[in-house]
Design a protein around this motif. Structure first.
Motif, mmCIF file in Angstrom:
data_model
loop_
_atom_site.group_PDB
_atom_site.id
_atom_site.type_symbol
_atom_site.label_atom_id
_atom_site.label_comp_id
_atom_site.label_asym_id
_atom_site.label_seq_id
_atom_site.Cartn_x
_atom_site.Cartn_y
_atom_site.Cartn_z
ATOM 1 N N GLN A 138 -7.212 -4.783 0.336
ATOM 2 C CA GLN A 138 -6.553 -3.546 0.771
ATOM 3 C C GLN A 138 -5.769 -2.900 -0.353
ATOM 4 O O GLN A 138 -5.821 -1.693 -0.566
ATOM 5 C CB GLN A 138 -5.576 -3.890 1.885
ATOM 6 N N GLN A 196 1.567 3.999 -3.273
ATOM 7 C CA GLN A 196 1.483 5.459 -3.107
ATOM 8 C C GLN A 196 2.785 6.135 -3.499
ATOM 9 O O GLN A 196 2.794 7.124 -4.244
ATOM 10 C CB GLN A 196 1.164 5.817 -1.645
ATOM 11 N N VAL A 226 0.819 -1.211 0.000
ATOM 12 C CA VAL A 226 0.000 0.000 0.000
ATOM 13 C C VAL A 226 0.863 1.276 0.000
ATOM 14 O O VAL A 226 0.724 2.102 -0.900
ATOM 15 C CB VAL A 226 -1.028 -0.040 1.150
ATOM 16 N N SER A 259 -6.499 0.747 -2.064
ATOM 17 C CA SER A 259 -5.524 1.834 -2.056
ATOM 18 C C SER A 259 -5.159 2.218 -3.488
ATOM 19 O O SER A 259 -4.944 3.385 -3.799
ATOM 20 C CB SER A 259 -4.280 1.446 -1.262
#
Ligand SMILES: Nc1ncnc2c1ncn2[C@@H]1O[C@H](COP(=O)(O)OP(=O)(O)OP(=O)(O)O)[C@@H](O)[C@H]1O
Ligand SMILES: [Mg+2]
Length: 374
Positions: free
Chosen positions: A163, A133, A129, A167
């Motif tokens: 998850q 990003q 995650v 994300s």
């Protein structure tokens, strides 16, 4: 970084241009494409769309989630990052993982594990995650737009990757103008399901549409290439007939051409017979595989991947992973191998203690190309 170009690749610049144009117009920022297996999706994404996108000034990232279906998050992060910043991949993971390393080093670890400060894939996936990003931020910094191609995207729909999926969507939703996404897969149902379940992270994200298939232009171009390379040209009518008989499947058609070129003296008719038999064999393997139980398939897959000691601790760990079950003891490979070497199946032969080989190398190659035991 590009592989040398394949002289048999049939380029599809108009199709690639069409996708780029639709993205440029800004009407859609994500699309889902499906076509049956072996129809040329991956080849198009990697060898047509990716270079076309780069030529048009995009960053282009491609990843096939089947290459490592357990770790889609890091595959996506790595793909984006290599497009945005081809150097420094190792450092990227190093930086992200510093806190985990410290924890591993400082915490009390069971005896014998102290040495394993190396990050394993499971650790890395926990970092997926923040990694996604950070990779998207690296792409932002280049000030270029990014096209992200996610092949076999249905992997992301599995509950354990929720998850990562959430994300990813969050990261992309705020970048609709700068990041365009293509999802591809061989199951129309799985793709549609992914984008239509209201509770799923992908809900309404991308319209799902058929991938345009290769047809007569592909056949003609291949025939022209044969003419350039072979003593014995191939008649267009024969090639068309073969393409139809092979259910218009580009991969099977390439097998046919290969066979024709290798045995030109035998002519197109025999090349087609041989190819049809090969396709049939392929489905014979599928039948045999389907008839086996899960543990037999898991053991076969390990053997095909070259695992030597099928009763060893490392093999058991892999079996647990493949079978998605914690309780796999040495009795599982033992009884599987008894069945696999038994008179009913005769799939494997015992060479030495714990060491087995396939009876049929074609079947071994077929099994090796499997990604899962399904
Ligand atoms: N544009 C093309 N030019 C020449 N050959 C092609 C082309 N597209 C596909 N092929 C042939 O078909 C084979 C299968 O293509 P590809 O792997 O892209 O299919 P796919 O749709 O991604 O299948 P899967 O769903 O099984 O991943 C290629 O390995 C190649 O031999
Ligand atoms: Mg593919």
């Amino acid at each position: 970084m590009r592989t040398p170009s394949d002289p048999w690749h049939f380029a599809r610049p108009e199709l690639a241009g069409g996708y780029l144009q639709a993205f440029d117009l800004g009407l859609v920022s994500a699309r889902g494409l499906f076509a049956r297996r072996r129809m040329g999706k991956s080849e198009f994404l990697k060898h047509d769309l990716l270079p076309a996108a780069e030529a048009a000034g995009y960053l282009a990232a491609y990843t096939n989630l089947w290459d490592d279906a357990d770790h889609p998050g890091q595959a996506i992060a790595t793909a984006i990052l290599s497009a945005a910043r081809p150097k420094g991949l190792a450092q990227f993971w190093e930086d992200l993982s510093t806190p985990i390393r410290k924890m591993k080093a400082g915490g009390k670890l069971p005896l014998g594990v102290e040495g394993s400060l190396e990050l394993d894939l499971a650790d890395k996936e926990k970092l997926a995650v923040p990694a996604i990003q950070a990779a998207l931020q690296a792409a932002d910094k280049t000030r270029k737009r990014l096209i992200l191609m996610i092949d076999e995207a249905q992997v992301l729909a599995a509950p354990e990757h929720r998850q990562v999926a959430h994300s990813l969507r969050a990261g992309l939703d705020i970048r609709k103008a700068s990041v365009k996404v293509l999802f591809a897969g061989s199951s129309e149902a799985a793709l549609r399901e992914m984008f239509s379940r209201a509770s799923a992270p992908f809900y309404n994200w991308a319209p799902v549409e058929p991938f345009p298939l290769l047809g007569d232009a592909f056949v003609s171009a291949t025939v022209a290439q044969v003419k350039r390379l072979a003593k014995q040209p191939l008649a267009l009518a024969d090639a068309r007939q073969a393409f139809l008989s092979l259910k218009e499947t580009p991969e099977f058609f390439r097998w046919y051409i290969e066979r024709y070129l290798l045995y030109q003296g035998q002519g197109p008719e025999l090349a087609l017979q041989h190819t049809l038999a090969r396709v049939h064999d392929d489905s014979g393997h599928a039948k045999a595989w389907k008839a086996m139980n899960r543990s037999d398939r898991a053991v076969l897959l390990l053997a095909a991947r070259g695992v030597q000691d099928l009763y060893g601790a490392a093999a058991l760990t892999q079996l647990r992973e493949l079978m998605g079950s914690g309780d796999v003891t040495a009795s599982v490979p033992r009884s599987a191998l008894r069945r696999l070497t038994g008179p009913k199946m005769q799939a494997m032969a015992r060479v030495d203690h714990g060491l087995y080989r396939f009876e049929d190398p074609e079947f071994e190659a077929w099994v090796r190309s499997r990604r899962t035991i399904d």
